[in-house]
Write a protein that holds these residues in place. Structure first.
Motif, PDB file in Angstrom:
ATOM      1  N   ARG A 248      14.871  35.601  24.010  1.00 13.75           N
ATOM      2  CA  ARG A 248      13.822  35.052  24.877  1.00 13.75           C
ATOM      3  C   ARG A 248      13.854  33.528  24.888  1.00 13.75           C
ATOM      4  NH1 ARG A 248      11.049  39.588  22.729  1.00 13.75           N
ATOM      5  NH2 ARG A 248      10.162  38.341  21.021  1.00 13.75           N
ATOM      6  N   VAL A 249      14.215  32.933  23.756  1.00 17.80           N
ATOM      7  CA  VAL A 249      14.328  31.466  23.704  1.00 17.80           C
ATOM      8  C   VAL A 249      15.399  30.984  24.674  1.00 17.80           C
ATOM      9  CG1 VAL A 249      15.090  29.535  22.262  1.00 17.80           C
ATOM     10  CG2 VAL A 249      13.412  31.160  21.374  1.00 17.80           C
ATOM     11  N   TRP A 250      16.563  31.613  24.645  1.00 18.20           N
ATOM     12  CA  TRP A 250      17.644  31.207  25.554  1.00 18.20           C
ATOM     13  C   TRP A 250      17.294  31.528  27.005  1.00 18.20           C
ATOM     14  CZ3 TRP A 250      20.670  27.637  24.182  1.00 18.20           C
ATOM     15  CH2 TRP A 250      21.146  27.527  22.879  1.00 18.20           C
ATOM     16  N   GLU A 251      16.570  32.617  27.224  1.00 23.27           N
ATOM     17  CA  GLU A 251      16.105  32.937  28.580  1.00 23.27           C
ATOM     18  C   GLU A 251      15.200  31.828  29.101  1.00 23.27           C
ATOM     19  OE1 GLU A 251      13.337  36.261  30.882  1.00 23.27           O
ATOM     20  OE2 GLU A 251      14.002  36.643  28.821  1.00 23.27           O
ATOM     21  N   GLU A 252      14.302  31.351  28.247  1.00 22.29           N
ATOM     22  CA  GLU A 252      13.407  30.262  28.642  1.00 22.29           C
ATOM     23  C   GLU A 252      14.185  28.996  28.955  1.00 22.29           C
ATOM     24  OE1 GLU A 252       9.830  27.506  26.675  1.00 22.29           O
ATOM     25  OE2 GLU A 252      10.395  29.404  25.720  1.00 22.29           O
TER      26      GLU A 252
END
Length: 325
Positions: A248-252
């Protein structure tokens, strides 16, 4: 016409340095009809002393009291005398040198990733990025090292395979350090090096230190991104496992401004991951071509072992997050 120059003119070979060159003087005199064609040819054959002196002054320094400064710095004589083939097959020399070249590339790539990890720890993103970008070029050169071995037939490999004994690439200490920096930690991989205390100590230190990816995730957390505490506090001596929170961090990050420095960091890491994957696959294909499904020289399952290694994704969430952007 007389074969001697006119009394009131100096002979071409005796022209002084501050006059026109001998070739220019000869051309002028021959044109005016005051010198014979034989004399002109003789003058043209006379070297220009000024030009000759300049050429000699441009020559490299060749006289040294001891070894050359190049040798003192590069230690080329050491490198070029490390090859000791154990068979009479000429192909073994190619295999041996190629393997040694790979070890040198492992060494410089480990240096780059260690530099990047330390820079990230200090929140110095430009230094980390420069090291990662250099390592991509170095990985390309490492991967190109497979070319001399990529088309070995079983017969060609068998001609010197026995010289390897139980030797195998997975025993490479520097390659193991490279894998540890990628998060592929395994204490069992220290076992082959128990007989070399210094190497064993270096590997043990690398095992217990945060990997490059660990430092990346800690850096992202300090930048305010919601990296799970369980990831930040994990035992760095254990193999890294994918985490949905990191995804989710990389998606953000990838859903944000397309020119952000964190996307550039992600792309630099992705380039590294792809080139490592290509290295593993090139290794797999070269081995399959040379020995099929036979047991590896170090006792591993050979191709089956390499297939398992090649299936592993480096920096996994950088890849899976793309499905959600």
């Amino acid at each position: 016409m007389s074969q001697q120059p006119a009394p009131d003119r100096p002979a071409p070979a005796q022209a002084t340095p501050d006059r026109t060159t001998s070739a220019e003087a000869t051309s002028a005199e021959a044109t005016s009809g005051q010198i014979t064609s034989a004399e002109a040819a003789s003058a043209e054959a006379t070297p220009d002393r000024t030009a000759s002196g300049a050429a000699e002054s441009d020559a490299p320094h060749l006289d040294f009291d001891g070894t050359t400064p190049y040798e003192d710095y590069v230690r080329a004589s050491v490198l070029t005398h490390l090859q000791h083939p154990l068979s009479d097959d000429p192909g073994e020399m190619v295999f041996l040198v190629t393997t040694q070249v790979m070890e040198l590339w492992f060494t410089v790539i480990v240096h780059e990733w260690h530099t990047a990890a330390l820079a990230l720890r200090e929140d110095d993103l430009p230094t980390a990025m420069a090291a990662l970008q250099r390592s991509a070029y170095e990985l390309e050169s490492l991967n190109a090292s497979w070319a001399p071995l990529a088309h070995l037939t079983p017969g060609q490999f068998n001609a010197y395979r026995s010289a390897l004994g139980e030797g195998s690439g997975f025993q490479s200490a520097m390659y193991r350090r490279l894998e540890f920096l990628l998060g592929e930690k395994s204490a069992s991989m220290l076992v082959p090096h128990r007989g070399a205390p210094q190497v064993h100590a270096e590997l043990e230190k690398a095992l217990t230190e945060p990997s490059l990816y660990d430092e990346v995730l800690r850096y992202l957390a300090r930048r305010g991104l919601d990296v799970p505490a369980s990831v930040l506090d994990r035992d760095p001596a254990r193999r890294y496992e994918p985490d949905p929170g990191v995804e989710r961090v990389w998606e953000e990050i990838y859903s944000g401004p397309p020119d952000s420095e964190l996307i550039r960091l992600g792309e630099a890491l992705t380039e590294v991951a792809e080139l490592v994957w290509r290295w593993r696959n090139d290794h797999l294909v070269a081995t399959r071509r040379a020995m099929g499904a036979k047991t590896g020289t170090g006792g591993s399952a050979g191709v089956a072992w390499l297939e398992k290694r090649a299936s592993k994704t480096v920096f996994p969430e950088l890849w899976t997050a793309r499905s959600h952007v």
